[in-house]
Write a protein that holds these residues in place. Structure first.
Motif, short mmCIF file in Angstrom:
data_model
loop_
_atom_site.label_atom_id
_atom_site.label_comp_id
_atom_site.label_asym_id
_atom_site.label_seq_id
_atom_site.Cartn_x
_atom_site.Cartn_y
_atom_site.Cartn_z
N VAL A 7 38.98 38.61 10.95
CA VAL A 7 39.64 37.33 10.75
C VAL A 7 39.73 37.07 9.26
N TYR A 12 44.64 37.57 12.48
CA TYR A 12 43.88 38.61 13.16
C TYR A 12 44.46 39.95 12.74
N LYS A 71 48.02 33.20 22.33
CA LYS A 71 48.49 33.09 20.94
C LYS A 71 47.70 34.00 20.00
N LYS A 72 46.37 34.00 20.10
CA LYS A 72 45.56 34.82 19.21
C LYS A 72 45.83 36.30 19.44
N ARG A 73 45.94 36.70 20.69
CA ARG A 73 46.22 38.11 20.99
C ARG A 73 47.61 38.49 20.51
#
Length: 100
Positions: A7, A12, A71-73
């Motif tokens: 991070v 990411y 969203k993060k993936r």
């Protein structure tokens, strides 16, 4: 995603280890033209399967990807795709790739 990302300012990013896996699976899928099913059977662990699935998603429109991952993936997948697009030459290999 522990061990897969770093991070940095909310982004990411793939680790160096993941970058190596991405290059390996890219080479096998797009240069050696092996099928995703064949490669998935050969992937020995979750980390390799994750890298392979990200490589296989290069064939899928980003809007479609956003419909099936969080969203993060999605940010992680986009960063991996950007890495691959920026690091592999038209022949499918970057200068740091070794076939070992």
């Amino acid at each position: 995603m522990i061990g897969l990302t770093q991070v940095s300012q909310g982004n990411y990013l793939p680790t160096e280890g993941m970058k190596g896996l991405l290059r390996r699976w890219f080479y096998l899928k797009f240069v050696q033209k092996k099928s995703t099913v064949e490669l998935m059977a050969a992937a020995c662990d979750l980390r390799n399967k994750s890298a392979l699935s990200i490589v296989a998603l290069l064939d899928v429109d980003e809007q479609m990807i956003s419909q099936v991952v969080g969203k993060k993936r999605l940010i992680f997948v986009q960063n991996c795709h950007a890495y691959l697009k920026g690091s592999v030459n038209p022949g499918g290999l970057d200068s740091g790739f070794s076939n070992d």
